[in-house]
Design an enzyme around this catalytic site. Structure first.
Site, PDB file in Angstrom:
ATOM      1  N   ARG A  47      15.877  51.111  24.197  1.00 10.28           N
ATOM      2  CA  ARG A  47      16.438  51.714  25.266  1.00 10.28           C
ATOM      3  C   ARG A  47      15.574  51.557  26.787  1.00 10.28           C
ATOM      4  NH1 ARG A  47      15.414  56.608  27.245  1.00 10.28           N
ATOM      5  NH2 ARG A  47      15.380  57.580  24.981  1.00 10.28           N
ATOM      6  N   TYR A  99      37.366  47.727  44.240  1.00 12.78           N
ATOM      7  CA  TYR A  99      37.936  48.103  42.944  1.00 12.78           C
ATOM      8  C   TYR A  99      38.566  49.442  42.626  1.00 12.78           C
ATOM      9  CZ  TYR A  99      37.604  48.136  37.594  1.00 12.78           C
ATOM     10  OH  TYR A  99      38.003  48.476  36.350  1.00 12.78           O
ATOM     11  N   ASP A 171      29.859  43.925  45.744  1.00 14.57           N
ATOM     12  CA  ASP A 171      30.139  43.627  44.336  1.00 14.57           C
ATOM     13  C   ASP A 171      30.777  42.361  44.234  1.00 14.57           C
ATOM     14  OD1 ASP A 171      32.169  43.457  41.928  1.00 14.57           O
ATOM     15  OD2 ASP A 171      32.756  45.500  42.080  1.00 14.57           O
ATOM     16  N   LYS A 195      33.594  40.086  33.051  1.00 16.96           N
ATOM     17  CA  LYS A 195      34.341  38.962  33.600  1.00 16.96           C
ATOM     18  C   LYS A 195      33.810  37.742  33.460  1.00 16.96           C
ATOM     19  CE  LYS A 195      36.364  43.263  34.501  1.00 16.96           C
ATOM     20  NZ  LYS A 195      36.112  43.771  35.964  1.00 16.96           N
TER      21      LYS A 195
HETATM   22  C1  LIG Z   1      35.983  45.045  36.179  1.00 12.81           C
HETATM   23  C2  LIG Z   1      35.288  45.304  37.421  1.00 12.81           C
HETATM   24  C3  LIG Z   1      34.576  46.335  37.578  1.00 12.81           C
HETATM   25  C4  LIG Z   1      34.018  47.291  36.407  1.00 12.81           C
HETATM   26  O1  LIG Z   1      33.551  46.807  35.550  1.00 12.81           O
HETATM   27  P1  LIG Z   1      33.420  47.152  33.617  1.00 12.81           P
HETATM   28  O2  LIG Z   1      32.828  46.064  33.253  1.00 12.81           O
HETATM   29  O3  LIG Z   1      35.075  47.045  33.708  1.00 12.81           O
HETATM   30  O4  LIG Z   1      32.973  48.514  33.838  1.00 12.81           O
HETATM   31  C5  LIG Z   1      33.754  46.454  39.129  1.00 12.81           C
HETATM   32  N1  LIG Z   1      34.182  45.539  39.866  1.00 12.81           N
HETATM   33  C6  LIG Z   1      35.171  44.646  39.657  1.00 12.81           C
HETATM   34  C7  LIG Z   1      35.491  44.030  41.223  1.00 12.81           C
HETATM   35  C8  LIG Z   1      35.756  44.627  38.609  1.00 12.81           C
HETATM   36  O5  LIG Z   1      36.632  43.706  38.676  1.00 12.81           O
END
Ligand SMILES: *Cc1c(COP(=O)(O)O)cnc(C)c1O
Length: 371
Positions: A47, A99, A171, A195
């Protein structure tokens, strides 16, 4: 080193014990102490840290150009850590088009927790300036936005926010390697590595990269291992494996998306195409300034509203109806019905994650579904 070379080599060492070229996965949760009671090999308990997590953090921070990073079990877990590193009473400025999971996190958890939040359209710089308060500590930028692919001028927003003494998070989930937020003034970069980093729709993850190792990042680091929302060693291994091909995949996603956007923008049944690579896109000029290519995400609005949009999504054969993005396979999604009540997505809008198939096949699939 150029980005393709970094992507292949960053965070990578030949295993000293065996010579393995692909690094081993260290599933061990606990690590041996030295006879004197120290941990000279650097690991104590998974952890707190783990060799695969450390390799991932070193790899992604080298790729983004920052000194350190903290990896989490999801993108949302990574976002949480940033908000938790603030204190109750602090004010956060967030892009209105962030998001929807991030906006929901702020509204449903952190308002109750004592953060003050203003949502502002960051493509309007005057609105950003006006929304700042003496207690503004952090601005949350996201570009291109979801699902309208709106473009925020990162350098301009960062300048305004810094002048007020606050820090900027970007982000960068949608356009890794194509947009370099640290060069444009961001203090922290967030990725949902679920992603494009993972790239194959088979692993969940998130990461916060910092451009300086300061107290704020130390708080994020301690939230990581004291909060415990850490990724598994196997997940770290998969995400770092994904990173090896990331710059080339991003290039191919972008080339395909540009072709699909060009095709859709001429189509009779399509009212609008949102893709920053199109000259008609209101953010095209800023996008050209801050992105090397325009990414693999786009959305279109069909002329006849919700039913027509649902019918297109029902008819595609290569595009799979599913949420999320960034995998090798193309996905299609009716965004309004996924987001549900309170959505700001137009009812006729379909979001496309353009994969790595041949663009001609994707175009033919859409053409037939739109007929
Ligand atoms: C999918 C996404 C998130 C969240 O990520 P998770 O891995 O699903 O928790 C945050 N910001 C953007 C732009 C995303 O496409």
């Amino acid at each position: 080193m150029k980005i393709e070379t970094l992507a292949v080599h960053a965070g990578h060492i030949i295993d000293p014990a065996t010579g393995a070229v692909s690094s081993p996965i260290h599933l061990s949760t606990t690590f041996e102490r030295d006879p004197e009671g120290t941990y000279s090999r650097g690991f104590m308990y998974t952890r707190n840290n783990n060799p695969n997590r450390q390799a991932l953090e070193q790899g992604i921070s080298a790729l983004e150009g920052g000194p350190a990073a903290a990896a989490f079990a999801s993108g949302t877990g990574a976002s949480m850590s940033i908000f938790q590193a603030l204190a109750p009473g602090d004010h956060v400025l967030a892009h209105v088009d962030a998001y929807y999971g991030t906006s929901r996190l702020l509204r449903e958890m952190f308002l109750r927790w004592g953060l003050d939040v203003s949502f502002v359209d960051m493509s309007d710089l005057r609105a950003v300036g006006k929304a700042l308060r003496p207690k503004t500590k952090l601005a949350w930028m996201e570009t291109p936005s979801n699902p309208l692919l709106k473009i925020v001028d990162l350098a301009a927003v960062a300048q305004i926010v810094h002048r007020a003494g606050a820090i900027c998070v970007c982000d960068n989930t949608w356009v890794p390697t194509l947009q370099r937020p640290f060069d444009l003034g961001a203090d922290l970069v967030l990725h949902s590595t679920t992603k494009y980093f993972g790239g194959h729709c088979d692993v969940l993850g998130g990461i916060v990269v910092t451009n300086v190792e300061n107290d704020f990042f130390q708080r994020i680091r301690s939230i990581q291992y004291e909060g415990g929302a850490v990724p598994s060693p196997f997940d770290c291994w998969l995400i770092l494996r994904g990173m090896r091909t990331l710059p080339w995949r991003m290039r191919a996603h972008s080339e395909n998306a540009m072709k699909v956007a060009d095709f859709l923008s001429e189509h009779q049944k399509v009212a609008r195409v949102h893709y920053p690579g199109l000259k008609s896109h209101p953010g095209h000029e800023t996008a050209t300034k801050q992105m090397s290519m325009f990414g693999g995400m786009l959305s279109l609005e069909v002329k006849d509203g919700r039913d027509a949009a649902m019918s297109v999504a029902a008819k595609t054969k290569i595009f799979t109806r599913a949420t999320s993005l960034g995998g090798v396979e193309s996905l299609i999604e009716h965004r309004a019905s996924i987001e549900g009540a309170g959505t700001t997505s137009p009812e006729g809008l379909l979001r496309l994650s353009i994969g790595l198939e041949n663009a001609d096949d994707l175009i033919e699939d859409l053409d037939e579904a739109l007929r």
